[in-house]
Write an enzyme that holds these catalytic residues in place. Structure first.
Site, mmCIF file in Angstrom:
data_model
loop_
_atom_site.group_PDB
_atom_site.id
_atom_site.type_symbol
_atom_site.label_atom_id
_atom_site.label_comp_id
_atom_site.label_asym_id
_atom_site.label_seq_id
_atom_site.Cartn_x
_atom_site.Cartn_y
_atom_site.Cartn_z
ATOM 1 N N GLU A 1 0.829 -1.211 0.000
ATOM 2 C CA GLU A 1 0.000 0.000 0.000
ATOM 3 C C GLU A 1 0.861 1.257 0.000
ATOM 4 O O GLU A 1 0.539 2.259 -0.640
ATOM 5 C CB GLU A 1 -0.938 0.014 1.217
ATOM 6 C CG GLU A 1 -1.959 -1.125 1.243
ATOM 7 C CD GLU A 1 -3.050 -0.995 0.183
ATOM 8 O OE1 GLU A 1 -3.047 -0.015 -0.578
ATOM 9 O OE2 GLU A 1 -3.908 -1.901 0.109
ATOM 10 N N ARG B 1 0.746 3.802 -3.229
ATOM 11 C CA ARG B 1 0.156 5.123 -2.948
ATOM 12 C C ARG B 1 1.223 6.195 -2.767
ATOM 13 O O ARG B 1 1.190 7.238 -3.424
ATOM 14 C CB ARG B 1 -0.718 5.058 -1.689
ATOM 15 C CG ARG B 1 -1.869 4.073 -1.851
ATOM 16 C CD ARG B 1 -2.779 4.058 -0.641
ATOM 17 N NE ARG B 1 -3.613 2.865 -0.645
ATOM 18 C CZ ARG B 1 -4.914 2.845 -0.336
ATOM 19 N NH1 ARG B 1 -5.532 3.939 0.022
ATOM 20 N NH2 ARG B 1 -5.585 1.713 -0.363
ATOM 21 N N ASP C 1 -4.836 -9.602 -8.629
ATOM 22 C CA ASP C 1 -5.105 -8.620 -9.698
ATOM 23 C C ASP C 1 -3.901 -7.868 -10.291
ATOM 24 O O ASP C 1 -3.514 -8.073 -11.442
ATOM 25 C CB ASP C 1 -6.191 -7.622 -9.240
ATOM 26 C CG ASP C 1 -6.010 -7.088 -7.803
ATOM 27 O OD1 ASP C 1 -4.935 -7.300 -7.228
ATOM 28 O OD2 ASP C 1 -6.944 -6.451 -7.282
ATOM 29 N N GLU D 1 -11.906 0.898 -10.433
ATOM 30 C CA GLU D 1 -11.489 0.022 -11.535
ATOM 31 C C GLU D 1 -12.413 0.065 -12.754
ATOM 32 O O GLU D 1 -11.957 0.063 -13.897
ATOM 33 C CB GLU D 1 -11.346 -1.424 -11.041
ATOM 34 C CG GLU D 1 -10.117 -1.681 -10.179
ATOM 35 C CD GLU D 1 -10.227 -1.207 -8.736
ATOM 36 O OE1 GLU D 1 -11.301 -0.682 -8.345
ATOM 37 O OE2 GLU D 1 -9.244 -1.347 -7.985
ATOM 38 N N THR E 1 -0.743 1.017 -10.421
ATOM 39 C CA THR E 1 -2.061 0.471 -10.096
ATOM 40 C C THR E 1 -2.895 1.436 -9.247
ATOM 41 O O THR E 1 -4.079 1.213 -9.021
ATOM 42 C CB THR E 1 -1.939 -0.916 -9.414
ATOM 43 O OG1 THR E 1 -3.228 -1.536 -9.418
ATOM 44 C CG2 THR E 1 -1.405 -0.801 -7.991
HETATM 45 C C1 DMJ Z 1 -6.223 0.768 -5.114
HETATM 46 O O1 DMJ Z 1 -5.436 0.992 -3.989
HETATM 47 C C2 DMJ Z 1 -5.435 0.097 -6.214
HETATM 48 O O2 DMJ Z 1 -6.107 0.264 -7.432
HETATM 49 C C3 DMJ Z 1 -5.195 -1.367 -5.946
HETATM 50 O O3 DMJ Z 1 -4.557 -1.992 -7.037
HETATM 51 C C4 DMJ Z 1 -6.495 -2.066 -5.661
HETATM 52 N N1 DMJ Z 1 -7.311 -1.411 -4.692
HETATM 53 C C5 DMJ Z 1 -7.458 0.015 -4.710
HETATM 54 C C6 DMJ Z 1 -8.668 0.535 -5.447
HETATM 55 O O4 DMJ Z 1 -9.763 -0.259 -5.442
#
Ligand code: DMJ
Length: 409
Positions: free
Chosen positions: A72, A76, A199, A315, A399
């Site tokens: 995370e 982020r 994912d 998403e 992501t």
């Molecule tokens: C985000 O922190 C990122 O997209 C991660 O890959 C998956 N979860 C959240 C959003 O849903």
């Protein structure tokens, strides 16, 4: 953003119902400001962004006795610092990223090279050996970029090894599982899918090929995607869905799709498979329309919602954005407008947006994660903004929707 400023400034996230704040750990790491900063620049909110950037530079310090969740923090904070550095040229942001990346490096010191889930930012002490492919394999865009921008190869090497070690443990039929022990390399949960905990591992296999031209990543993607189509795809009355299967046998275990899975059309589209991307996006949109907001988990065979929450996930919007940019089909603008109107209708609060406890009852819950500022609003904005705002062919989004530009050779 103004809600965050008013009620949560200096902390990680806004709690939009109680109008207070939430911190992930015992001290804040400025999740919302760092995650949201490049969105402000992209939207042209330059003054606001500059003030925030100065505040981040004055306040953010990673020398803290906190055991953090590496994944995370990487997607982020590291991703946010790197993209905002590329947008502004502010070297102090790169310095912060370098310091953060260095503090996270001990996480890779396991017998397999697969990283531990938690690492202490001050002491380097690692913990939680049970991890998953998303957390072991969603690091290379950020660490690789850090290497390219600082000239220190170690970041690329460690993250690349973690990706390869994850891939190496795929089953003989080419699938990975949900949980893995980073000390032994053994799978502790063999459920295979493109959903939570796996994912973005697949997302990074493809995107690292695009960003770094890393041929090994492309080869790993090619083999993986073939197994995904073979064992996870379900064609149901003309609709395309991807379910769950046992990684060893390929046998179907669950027929569920959900809000997190909805990133997959974006990656398919990016990789050139527009046919599957379009069909799968139609399925996600169908899931959204059942209750006017998508649930976290939906059973596409029974038609039942299995997990009714909606934490403002981006998403499905991300995939709408990619499909619009890659096809120019106005169908996706209309789809985006539909998503936006529902999103505002059900999730808006006086000073922000709130998670839904249930998409069936529309009852809200008191949270607004930083990815709402980093991703959800960014993809909504970019879908409707002039294409020149950000040329999607010139960046690779991590992501968490932080755009990275290949500024190196
Ligand atoms: C985000 O922190 C990122 O997209 C991660 O890959 C998956 N979860 C959240 C959003 O849903």
């Amino acid at each position: 953003w103004n809600g965050y400023k008013k009620f949560a400034w200096g902390n990680d996230d806004l709690k939009p119902l109680s109008k207070t704040h939430h911190n992930w750990y015992s001290e804040p790491l400025l999740m919302s400001p760092v995650d949201g900063l490049d969105t402000m620049y992209i939207m042209g909110l330059t003054k606001e962004a500059d003030t925030t950037r100065k505040y981040i530079k004055r306040t953010l310090n990673f020398d803290k006795d906190l055991s953090v969740q590496k994944f995370e923090i990487v997607i982020r904070l590291l991703g946010g610092l790197l993209s905002s550095y590329q947008i502004t040229g502010d070297k102090e942001l790169l310095k912060l990223a370098d310091d953060l990346g260095t503090r996270l490096l001990p996480a890779f010191e396991s017998p397999t090279g697969l990283p531990y889930k938690h690492v202490n930012l001050r002491t380097g002490k690692v913990s939680t050996p049970i991890s998953n492919p998303a957390e072991t394999g969603t690091l290379l865009i950020e660490f690789g970029t850090l290497s390219k921008l600082t000239g220190k190869p170690i970041f690329y090497e460690k993250a690349k090894r973690a990706l390869v070690e994850t891939y190496k443990r795929r089953s003989p039929i080419g699938l990975v599982g949900t949980r893995i022990n980073v000390e032994t390399g053994e799978w502790t949960n063999t459920d295979s899918h493109v959903s939570a905990e796996i994912d973005s591992y697949y997302e990074y296999l493809y995107k690292c090929w695009v960003l770094f031209g890393d041929k090994e990543c492309k080869a790993m993607w090619d083999e993986s995607i073939a197994a995904i189509h073979k064992y996870l795809a379900d064609d149901l009355n003309g609709e395309l869905w991807y379910g769950h299967a046992d990684m060893a046998t390929g046998q179907r275990t669950r027929t569920t799709w959900g809000a997190l899975d909805a990133f997959f059309p974006a990656v398919l589209a990016l990789s050139g498979d527009l046919d599957r991307a379009k069909r799968l996006q139609d399925s996600s949109f169908k899931m959204w329309q059942i209750h006017g907001i998508e649930p976290e988990v939906y059973n596409y065979r029974s038609g039942k919602v299995e997990h009714a929450g909606y934490p403002l996930r981006p998403e499905i919007i991300e995939s709408t954005y990619y499909l619009y940019r890659l096809t120019n089909d106005s169908k996706y603008l209309a789809m985006g407008e539909h998503l936006w109107r529902d999103f505002v209708k059900y999730c808006r609060t006086e000073d922000g947006y709130a998670h839904l406890k249930s998409v069936v009852t529309k009852e809200k819950s008191d949270a607004m994660q930083s990815f709402v500022l980093a991703e959800t609003f960014k993809y909504f904005y970019l879908l409707f903004a002039p294409e020149k705002t950000l040329d999607p062919k010139k960046v690779v989004f991590n992501t968490e929707a932080h755009p990275i530009r290949k500024t190196w050779k």
